[in-house]
Motif scaffolding. Structure first.
Motif: not given
Ligand code: NAI
Ligand code: MG
Length: 496
Positions: A85-96, A194-206
């Motif tokens: 979860l922390w790693k995902l937070s970092e990916l979201v942050e770096s792709h903010a 507004t489906p787009l950011t959720a899709l990207r979120f799924g990809e970042l979680a992987a």
């Protein structure tokens, strides 16, 4: 962007193409359907989105069930879940920047808000629940007789998350982060607008390392994909945010399989301004409370109750502020009022403005549909005074930048008017009198009360409503545990 949703690669001229995110891979919709997501600031197609139908929901639920049963998730060291979860937070942050741009283009909200408010809140939410992952613990319970009794706290299984279009990525994080922290797997259905950011979120979680199938994202329409998720026997709970009308349907449909639901629904939140308040602050706070996010905020302070003696000054101040925040290009960093999410929503908002005029309220500011650079769905920040509690603009959720100002006499009148609503989501109180502030906080029917502030949120603070604003809470620590786990009582004979 053949596969994913990386907005950095596409200009508006070139629509994105997205697929479904199921079992850790992009896949096509079984029935081959697609729908368009538009950029409401331009009216142009932003993406051709693969449309999940019931058969795709089956597929996503299957992937989530398989992942839930898999020892790689079920037996994962909780600190490893926390690390993911922390790693995902970092990916979201770096792709903010990329995610905020995508959110702005899909929803129409100012980039300023997406980048400065939504994205940091997503990061904080993921980090907060990273901290919860290794603290999901049960109790030892004293009972009569020679027994050890203890309560295990276990994940529910597959959680279906259905979210609206106003805060697409934030809502995804509010539901996905605590559900995963507690050891569930998730099928997430974003709103069709507004489906787009959720899709990207799924990809970042992987990319963060979550096993395949732990988070699946299925864009589609409510009556098909959403309803299929609610009905599915393989889904153990539904966490829903959206309209009260759909909330009722979700609850009814979920009864067939007796799955628990939590419903975060609409509101008509009162923002109560007393004469002893700092009036300048109150005007600023009330303006932000109703116009932030174009008013497309479930907690929007859209019923502004003002004590008689300061009413006229307040209205003049609010109208002046409304006129100072023209609708603008959402990508312009100076814009504070973006584009209404869709043509349909703009029609609803304009319908309410028309109703306000017809029912005899006084239009103090705004009220017009406008364009920016000759295009898009925009409406000016709108203020009505002389609003009677029986008018539709005082009773119904507008979900647009429309303020209804209603005068009141004294504390009792303020409480009566504040609670004269079928909703009970949030409320604001503006006063310098500490005793009055706490009395009001206790007396108002709402899940959240803000005193001398508005629209504050934090992952540690539970959020949700009462009355027809729904039940159950997003966020919080204990509230998240209660929502996303169940208790199993174990009896052990000690004399055997
Ligand atoms: P909605 O309630 O239809 O949409 C919210 C989510 O529910 C979307 O993902 C949608 O696809 C899904 N959904 C719709 N029908 C469903 C069904 N039968 N079964 C399962 N899922 C279903 O909201 P809508 O129509 O987009 O907006 C209409 C009004 O609702 C707004 O004007 C506003 O007043 C209110 N609203 C309130 C929200 C809140 O945050 N409380 C968010 C969005 C809308
Ligand atoms: Mg869109």
């Amino acid at each position: 962007m053949a596969e994913g949703t990386d907005a950095t690669k596409a200009a508006d001229a070139e629509p994105l193409r997205t697929r479904l995110w199921i079992g850790g891979a992009w896949c096509d919709a079984r029935a081959g359907g697609t729908f368009e997501s538009t950029n409401p600031a331009t009216g142009k197609t932003l993406a051709e989105v693969a449309e999940a139908g019931p058969e795709d929901v089956d597929c996503a639920v299957e992937a989530a069930r398989t992942a839930f049963a898999d020892d790689r998730w079920r037996r994962m060291d909780p600190q490893e879940r926390s690390r993911l979860l922390w790693k995902l937070s970092e990916l979201v942050e770096s792709h903010a920047d990329e995610l905020a741009r995508l959110e702005t283009r899909d929803n129409g909200k100012p980039y300023f808000e997406a980048r400065r408010v939504d994205l940091p809140s997503v990061v904080r939410t993921l980090r907060y629940y990273a901290g919860l992952a290794d603290k999901v613990q049960g109790d030892v319970i004293p009972v009569q007789g020679p027994f050890l009794n203890y309560a295990l706290r276990e994940p529910l299984g597959v959680v279906g998350a259905i979210i609206p279009w106003n805060f697409p990525l934030s809502m995804a994080a509010w539901k996905v982060a605590p559900a995963l922290a507690c050891g569930n797997t998730v099928v997430l259905k974003p709103a069709e607008q507004t489906p787009l950011t959720a899709l990207r979120f799924g990809e970042l979680a992987a990319q963060a390392g979550f096993p395949a199938g732990v988070l699946n994202v299925v864009p589609g329409f409510g009556e098909t994909a959403g309803a299929a998720l609610v009905r599915h026997a393989g889904v153990d709970a539904i966490s829903f945010t959206g309209s009260t009308a759909v909330g009722r349907r979700v609850m009814r449909e979920a009864s067939a399989t007796l799955k628990p639901v939590s419903l975060e629904l609409g509101g008509k939140s009162p923002n109560v301004v007393f004469a002893d308040a700092d009036l300048k602050q109150a005007v600023r706070g009330a303006s932000m409370g109703v116009f932030y996010g174009k008013g497309e905020v479930c907690a929007a302070g859209s019923r502004i109750l003002v004590e008689d003696s300061v009413h006229d000054d307040f209205v003049a101040g609010l109208a002046a502020r409304a006129k100072q925040m023209p609708a603008g290009d959402p990508m312009d960093p100076k814009t504070r009022l973006g584009a209404v999410v869709s043509e349909a929503q703009l029609d609803r908002v304009m319908g309410y403005i028309e109703a306000g005029r017809r029912e005899g309220a006084r239009l103090e500011a705004g009220g017009d549909r406008v364009t920016v650079n000759g295009q898009g769905n925009f409406v000016n920040a709108t203020v009505f005074s002389g609003v009677e509690p029986a008018m539709s603009i005082a009773r119904e959720e507008i979900f647009g930048p429309v303020a209804a100002v209603i005068p009141f006499r004294d504390v009792d009148d303020a409480i009566a008017k504040a609670n004269d609503s079928c909703y009970g989501l949030a409320a604001g109180v503006w006063t310098r009198d500490v005793g009055k502030a706490h009395r009001m906080a206790a007396a108002i029917d709402a899940g959240t009360v803000w005193v001398n502030t508005y629209n504050q949120y934090a992952p540690a603070s539970p959020f949700g409503g009462c009355k027809e604003s729904g039940f159950g809470r997003d966020l919080g620590f204990r509230t998240a545990l209660e929502k996303y786990t169940r208790v199993k009582s174990v009896w052990v004979a000690l004399d055997g």
